[in-house]
Design an enzyme around this catalytic site. Structure first.
Site, mmCIF file in Angstrom:
data_model
loop_
_atom_site.group_PDB
_atom_site.id
_atom_site.type_symbol
_atom_site.label_atom_id
_atom_site.label_comp_id
_atom_site.label_asym_id
_atom_site.label_seq_id
_atom_site.Cartn_x
_atom_site.Cartn_y
_atom_site.Cartn_z
ATOM 1 N N SER A 61 0.948 -1.179 -0.016
ATOM 2 C CA SER A 61 0.139 0.010 -0.021
ATOM 3 C C SER A 61 0.825 1.138 0.024
ATOM 4 O O SER A 61 0.320 2.336 -0.346
ATOM 5 C CB SER A 61 -0.958 0.081 1.159
ATOM 6 O OG SER A 61 -2.021 -0.873 0.781
ATOM 7 N N LYS A 64 0.393 3.230 -2.963
ATOM 8 C CA LYS A 64 -0.985 4.107 -3.220
ATOM 9 C C LYS A 64 -0.701 5.472 -3.113
ATOM 10 O O LYS A 64 -1.333 6.233 -3.682
ATOM 11 C CB LYS A 64 -1.753 3.637 -2.081
ATOM 12 C CG LYS A 64 -2.474 2.167 -2.054
ATOM 13 C CD LYS A 64 -3.345 1.761 -1.072
ATOM 14 C CE LYS A 64 -3.855 0.314 -1.207
ATOM 15 N NZ LYS A 64 -4.569 -0.135 0.015
ATOM 16 N N TYR A 189 -3.198 -2.565 -10.503
ATOM 17 C CA TYR A 189 -3.238 -2.316 -8.967
ATOM 18 C C TYR A 189 -2.508 -3.612 -8.278
ATOM 19 O O TYR A 189 -1.686 -3.155 -7.325
ATOM 20 C CB TYR A 189 -4.609 -2.369 -8.523
ATOM 21 C CG TYR A 189 -4.543 -2.206 -6.701
ATOM 22 C CD1 TYR A 189 -4.828 -3.549 -6.274
ATOM 23 C CD2 TYR A 189 -4.624 -1.408 -6.123
ATOM 24 C CE1 TYR A 189 -4.924 -3.690 -4.707
ATOM 25 C CE2 TYR A 189 -4.629 -1.236 -4.669
ATOM 26 C CZ TYR A 189 -4.840 -2.768 -3.980
ATOM 27 O OH TYR A 189 -4.698 -2.774 -2.682
ATOM 28 N N TYR A 241 -4.691 3.639 8.296
ATOM 29 C CA TYR A 241 -6.019 3.167 8.430
ATOM 30 C C TYR A 241 -6.649 3.333 9.737
ATOM 31 O O TYR A 241 -6.247 4.768 10.083
ATOM 32 C CB TYR A 241 -6.066 1.807 7.988
ATOM 33 C CG TYR A 241 -5.240 1.428 6.769
ATOM 34 C CD1 TYR A 241 -3.979 0.835 6.672
ATOM 35 C CD2 TYR A 241 -5.932 1.851 5.501
ATOM 36 C CE1 TYR A 241 -3.386 0.683 5.488
ATOM 37 C CE2 TYR A 241 -5.266 1.728 4.357
ATOM 38 C CZ TYR A 241 -3.832 1.112 4.356
ATOM 39 O OH TYR A 241 -3.376 0.939 3.259
ATOM 40 N N VAL A 259 1.393 -3.872 3.680
ATOM 41 C CA VAL A 259 1.326 -5.249 4.457
ATOM 42 C C VAL A 259 2.547 -6.182 4.248
ATOM 43 O O VAL A 259 2.830 -7.116 4.702
ATOM 44 C CB VAL A 259 0.145 -6.011 4.088
ATOM 45 C CG1 VAL A 259 -1.083 -5.316 4.657
ATOM 46 C CG2 VAL A 259 -0.126 -6.225 2.663
HETATM 47 O O1 DON Z 1 -4.610 -4.801 -1.807
HETATM 48 C C1 DON Z 1 -4.151 -5.306 -0.800
HETATM 49 O O2 DON Z 1 -4.754 -5.890 -0.008
HETATM 50 C C2 DON Z 1 -2.714 -5.505 -0.603
HETATM 51 N N1 DON Z 1 -1.955 -5.571 -2.262
HETATM 52 C C3 DON Z 1 -2.325 -4.066 -0.253
HETATM 53 C C4 DON Z 1 -2.910 -3.585 1.328
HETATM 54 C C5 DON Z 1 -2.010 -3.043 2.222
HETATM 55 O O3 DON Z 1 -0.751 -3.042 2.080
HETATM 56 C C6 DON Z 1 -2.580 -2.340 3.414
HETATM 57 N N2 DON Z 1 -1.548 -1.850 4.231
HETATM 58 N N3 DON Z 1 -1.282 -1.782 5.270
#
Ligand code: DON
Length: 305
Positions: A61, A64, A189, A241, A259
């Site tokens: 993320s 993003k 994405y 978040y 993550v």
């Molecule tokens: O789309 C997802 O769930 C993961 N590729 C990215 C989520 C993420 O990194 C949330 N951050 N803590």
């Protein structure tokens, strides 16, 4: 500085035992839960690092932030914020609950998965490949590293198991938030989340943002001033978040987590920081990384408040 960083890493390594590596994307479960590293890039281009700073990880993320930068550059803030909000969700990153109940189905902010998928659709490009290329070229430029590439094992793993994101994307299509081909946008994405970096790359990206959108090493503006300001504000309020408020109180600098275990922190006009610690807390944020940043912020008085 490096002695201080080494001490802070040593002081907080214990916290990695209290978290778990992400496993909902199976490939991420192979990460080393004990790893903990940090890299600092200051605006005089001095670099400091300690711990497991050489650990490679997928940006997840943290990407993003650069997707939002590209969407704002390519479409302008009016168009972007007609499709995505700027408000903290207080929900987990992959929550869909407020898509139905709030905001005429508009994702609350660009950093929850729904918002990032919407922003990905807004980036310039006639298809997912062109949209992905647009953003990864910005990642390489901000990281000052032309060799950055996708970890295809993570990309495939995410693409095979990303059904919650698929549901989110089709919901957004039904709500006319996404106007492009859903699978195309999702593919871009998934690939952007699977870009492989180190804390050096991410700290360098953070340093460009800390420097007002200008590269400290060549004094080149690559992010417009207003875009750079908007991105920092949303990082401050939404970057971790449902733990963003606590992070603002305890650390107090614009940040974005992933993550893969990274937290990117921007200390405006001072430095970029990146920590990696794949052991995550219940909000999907690096538990060791947060504790390292908390001690560093306290010792160096980094909070912007
Ligand atoms: O789309 C997802 O769930 C993961 N590729 C990215 C989520 C993420 O990194 C949330 N951050 N803590």
């Amino acid at each position: 500085m490096e002695e201080l960083l080494k001490t802070i890493i040593d002081n907080n390594r214990i916290w990695t035992k209290h978290g778990k590596v992400a496993s909902y994307i199976p490939e991420l479960a192979k990460a080393n839960p004990d790893a903990l590293g940090i890299h600092i890039f200051d605006l005089e281009c001095n670099e400091f690092y300690a711990g497991d700073y050489e650990t490679a990880f997928t940006i997840q993320s943290v990407s993003k932030v650069i997707t939002l930068i590209c969407a704002l550059i390519d479409k302008g803030k009016e168009a972007v914020f007609s499709k995505v909000g700027t408000e903290p969700s207080a929900d987990p990153f992959n929550s869909i609950i407020k898509l139905e109940t709030r905001n005429s189905h508009k994702p609350l902010n660009p950093f929850i998965n729904a918002g990032a998928i919407a922003c990905t659709s807004l980036v310039s490009g006639d298809n997912g490949i062109e949209k992905f290329e647009r953003v990864i070229e910005m990642v390489k430029k901000m990281a000052n590293n032309p060799n950055i590439q996708v970890n295809f094992n993570v990309y495939q793993s995410e693409k095979l198991t990303g059904n919650t994101n698929r549901a989110i994307a089709y919901y957004l299509k039904g709500a006319n938030i996404i106007e492009r081909d859903v699978e195309d946008v999702l593919d871009a994405y998934f690939k952007l989340c699977s870009i492989e970096v180190t804390v050096k790359d991410v700290a360098t990206i953070a340093a460009v943002i800390a420097n007002g959108g200008i590269t400290p090493w060549s004094n080149e503006r690559i992010v417009p001033k207003e875009v750079n300001q908007i991105v920092q504000a949303i990082m401050m309020t939404c970057g971790l978040y449902d733990a963003s408020g606590e992070f603002a109180v305890k650390i107090g600098v614009p940040s974005k987590s992933g993550v893969g275990g990274c937290i990117m922190s921007v200390v405006p006009k001072k430095m970029g920081i990146a920590v990696v610690g794949p052991a995550l807390d219940e909000s999907g944020n690096s538990i060791g990384g947060k504790k390292v940043l908390e001690e560093l912020s306290e010792k160096l008085n980094l909070s912007i408040f």
